[in-house]
Design a protein around this motif. Structure first.
Motif, PDB file in Angstrom:
ATOM      1  N   TYR A   1       0.827  -1.196   0.000  1.00  0.00           N
ATOM      2  CA  TYR A   1       0.000   0.000   0.000  1.00  0.00           C
ATOM      3  C   TYR A   1       0.865   1.251   0.000  1.00  0.00           C
ATOM      4  O   TYR A   1       1.893   1.310   0.683  1.00  0.00           O
ATOM      5  N   ALA A   2       0.443   2.249  -0.746  1.00  0.00           N
ATOM      6  CA  ALA A   2       1.088   3.563  -0.722  1.00  0.00           C
ATOM      7  C   ALA A   2       0.015   4.626  -0.888  1.00  0.00           C
ATOM      8  O   ALA A   2      -0.914   4.470  -1.697  1.00  0.00           O
ATOM      9  N   ALA A   3       0.143   5.708  -0.122  1.00  0.00           N
ATOM     10  CA  ALA A   3      -0.815   6.814  -0.198  1.00  0.00           C
ATOM     11  C   ALA A   3      -0.089   8.122   0.082  1.00  0.00           C
ATOM     12  O   ALA A   3       0.880   8.159   0.845  1.00  0.00           O
ATOM     13  N   ARG A   4      -0.570   9.191  -0.547  1.00  0.00           N
ATOM     14  CA  ARG A   4      -0.005  10.527  -0.359  1.00  0.00           C
ATOM     15  C   ARG A   4      -1.028  11.399   0.358  1.00  0.00           C
ATOM     16  O   ARG A   4      -2.193  11.461  -0.025  1.00  0.00           O
ATOM     17  N   LYS A   5      -0.560  12.118   1.383  1.00  0.00           N
ATOM     18  CA  LYS A   5      -1.446  13.041   2.090  1.00  0.00           C
ATOM     19  C   LYS A   5      -1.746  14.230   1.195  1.00  0.00           C
ATOM     20  O   LYS A   5      -0.849  14.821   0.606  1.00  0.00           O
TER      21      LYS A   5
END
Length: 177
Positions: free
Chosen positions: A165-169
């Protein structure tokens, strides 16, 4: 990390549960961030320090149990990257929407439900449920999901279900450039 390293805002990168430092060293090589490796195993941290010296990068290795102390890094730089592999502490994810700087990224991979019959981790508290990362660090928490995939991780010689999983604020528009 390589594809986004140059696009990260300036700040601190943390490899949580860094073990012998392989990923922390890679992060330091790929970003302009002050890089920290946090683990509760002193011998592993010593191996990480030796690896960083050999590779000619600066990684600040910290002995800490984040389950008790949280992300205990010096506050001089905003937190722009949090990485973890084979580790799960849900309370950490609850703090990241506030702790991570706008434009900051979370990259995480760990075990999913279904591995307990095959190999560790045997405790449910150490395994994700399917879709759980999106509920913890997804759109409702102010993140844009960059990658969400199920696959497998090798543990004790056995391939077991895992989440990548990868996510950007949100809050800082980056030049795709």
């Amino acid at each position: 990390v390589q594809s986004v390293g140059s696009q990260l805002p300036t700040g601190a990168a943390v490899d949580v549960g860094c073990g012998s430092g392989r990923d922390a060293v890679y992060i330091a090589q790929q970003t302009r961030s002050t890089t920290y490796g946090i683990d509760n195993h002193r011998a592993a941290l010593e191996r990480g320090k030796a690896l960083a010296r050999t590779c000619g990068v600066d990684v600040r290795f910290l002995h800490s149990d984040i389950r008790k102390a949280g992300l205990a890094i010096p506050p001089e730089d905003p937190l722009v990257l949090v990485h973890g592999c084979r580790f799960l502490h849900r309370q950490l994810f609850e703090t990241l929407p506030e702790a991570l700087a706008p434009g900051g990224i979370v990259v995480w991979s760990t075990f999913l439900e279904g591995c307990e019959e095959l190999a560790p981790p045997f405790r449910a508290s150490r395994r994700l449920e399917k879709g759980e990362m999106r509920s913890l660090l997804g759109g409702a928490q102010g993140f844009d999901v960059l990658h969400d995939e199920e696959g497998e991780l090798l543990t004790r010689g056995v391939w077991v279900p895992a989440q990548f999983y990868a996510a950007r604020k949100r809050g800082l528009e980056l030049d795709p450039g």
